[in-house]
Design an enzyme around this catalytic site. Structure first.
Site, PDB file in Angstrom:
ATOM      1  CG  ASP A 296      -2.056   0.947   1.127  1.00  0.00           C
ATOM      2  OD1 ASP A 296      -3.112   0.530   0.613  1.00  0.00           O
ATOM      3  OD2 ASP A 296      -1.886   2.100   1.546  1.00  0.00           O
ATOM      4  CG  ASN A 304      -4.962  11.861  -4.407  1.00  0.00           C
ATOM      5  OD1 ASN A 304      -4.384  11.995  -5.485  1.00  0.00           O
ATOM      6  ND2 ASN A 304      -5.488  10.722  -4.005  1.00  0.00           N
ATOM      7  CG  ASP A 313      -4.984   9.984 -11.395  1.00  0.00           C
ATOM      8  OD1 ASP A 313      -5.315   9.375 -10.350  1.00  0.00           O
ATOM      9  OD2 ASP A 313      -5.793  10.639 -12.097  1.00  0.00           O
ATOM     10  CD  GLU A 339      -4.662   4.448  -0.875  1.00  0.00           C
ATOM     11  OE1 GLU A 339      -4.801   4.722   0.314  1.00  0.00           O
ATOM     12  OE2 GLU A 339      -5.560   4.662  -1.722  1.00  0.00           O
TER      13      GLU A 339
END
Length: 418
Positions: A296, A304, A313, A339
């Site tokens: 992860d 973000n 992204d 993610e």
């Protein structure tokens, strides 16, 4: 069923329907054409028999009008069969049919002068009697067709219409003495004007006609089968190039879209779980080890929030590329969540998997050092115990990932035994 299997199933169903349609059309055409050929052949034979019968009738008429009167001038003690119309017609057609085996002409009479003309067949006697009692209506030159034992018999009743016939077949005392001497006085007399005394018969075998019919049928059938085969092949070619190939390309595209994560180009969760089950089955069958690695991205939400989703992204795509470059062709890498990534390592020992996981962690760490907007990763490692389900193995790897995060992130944790 996958797309390729569905297309193959469509081809099979299409060909089955096509074959069934062709078979039905072929059977229908065959039955119809065979019936028509046999009908036409029979009509041809009937026509031949009718011509022969008309020829016999013509000979009788000519003999009666132009030959018999000449023989009437002979002395009473002389008799010549050539002057009898029935004899003339019988002999003429006998000569004609000498070159045609199985073709015959005769006159069958119930009460003849010449006993060779007595009908031997029971059915023939029955037909004559039916003419005599009116069961079969009589009309001039009327003819009846009878088919027995692959032989056609064309029958025309003989009716006494000429008064001159009574000179020989009326009273025995009025008949020529020479004729009575030859044929006797017990038969062939007592005929009456307008009586039906027998039949003219033309016999033609159907064997050769049936052979011609069969040959004509074969000449029709094989080209028809060839046309159907050509049409079948043509339709399959058109089906392949106009339908199946475009559908196959679309199907490949749709399968790729359905099994691929649009952002990273990796397998999505659904495709990964399918591969997971296949590798699990293979490991069970071959007795080989199987490792599941789940990792992860650390602090991804902050990327973000700080740099925007476009940058987030980019981080996901960069991570996918970085990890993929370090893997074997047999390994399965997928993005299974926002993610969260999963990596399946077939035929890999736990020690080798630990080395790989640490190598991947360092790659991500170096990337994060060089690019402040990049992130590190927390890795959870689980080895299949040889009997657990994929869901249980995935849960143990997830738990190890959470343990890595709890331990401060940017580290590798190995799941506890199940």
């Amino acid at each position: 069923m996958d797309g390729l299997g569905a297309l193959m199933s469509f081809r099979v169903k299409f060909n089955l329907v096509l074959l069934l349609t062709f078979a039905l059309a072929l059977v229908t055409a065959t039955v119809y054409y065979k019936h028509e050929v046999q009908k036409a052949t029979l009509e041809e034979v009937k026509y031949e028999a009718t011509l022969a019968l008309r020829a016999a009738f013509a000979v009788r008429s000519f003999s009666s009008k132009h030959i018999s009167p000449n023989f009437d001038q002979l002395p009473p003690d002389e008799f010549r069969a050539g002057g009898i119309p029935s004899f003339a017609s019988t002999e003429t057609l006998r000569i004609l049919f000498e070159s045609y085996p199985g073709y015959h002409y005769k006159e069958a009479v119930l009460n003849p002068l010449n006993l060779a003309n007595v009908p031997q067949e029971a059915w023939l006697k029955e037909v004559i009697e039916k003419y005599r009692d009116g069961s079969i209506p009589y009309a001039d030159e009327n003819a009846e067709v009878h088919i027995r034992d692959q032989t056609l018999h064309l029958l025309r009743p003989i009716q006494i219409q000429e008064a001159s016939c009574m000179a020989c077949h009326g009273r025995v005392q009025d008949a020529p003495a020479a004729m009575v001497k030859i044929y006797g006085s017990s038969h062939g007399y007592g005929w009456k004007l307008n009586d039906i005394v027998g039949v003219q018969i033309v016999t033609i075998p159907l064997e050769r006609s049936n052979e011609r019919s069969a040959a004509a049928f074969r000449n029709f059938l094989w080209p028809l089968v060839g046309v159907f085969a050509l049409l079948f092949i043509t339709l399959n070619i058109l089906l392949q190039y106009w339908v199946l190939n475009p559908l196959s390309l679309q199907n490949v595209t749709l399968n790729r879209l359905a099994s691929t994560d649009a952002l990273t180009g990796l397998m999505n969760r659904r495709a990964f779980m399918d591969s997971f089950q296949m590798e699990l089955d293979a490991a069970r069958y071959h007795g080989t080890p199987l490792i599941l690695l789940v990792f992860d991205l650390d602090h991804f939400k902050a990327i973000n929030d700080t740099h925007g989703h476009a940058q987030g992204d980019m981080v996901l795509r960069t991570t996918a590329t970085t990890i993929s470059q370090a893997l074997r062709s047999v390994d399965h890498l997928a993005r299974i969540g926002g993610e969260e990534f999963a990596l399946l390592l077939p035929a890999t020992t736990l020690a080798a998997a630990k080395l790989l996981a640490d190598n991947l962690r360092r790659r991500m760490e170096q990337q994060a050092t060089e690019n402040p907007s990049a992130v590190t990763g927390s890795f959870g490692l689980a080895q299949w115990d040889g009997k657990e389900t994929r869901e249980h193995l995935l849960k143990r790897a997830d738990d190890a990932t959470y343990a890595a995060k709890a331990a401060g992130r940017n580290c590798v944790m190995v799941a506890t035994a199940s």
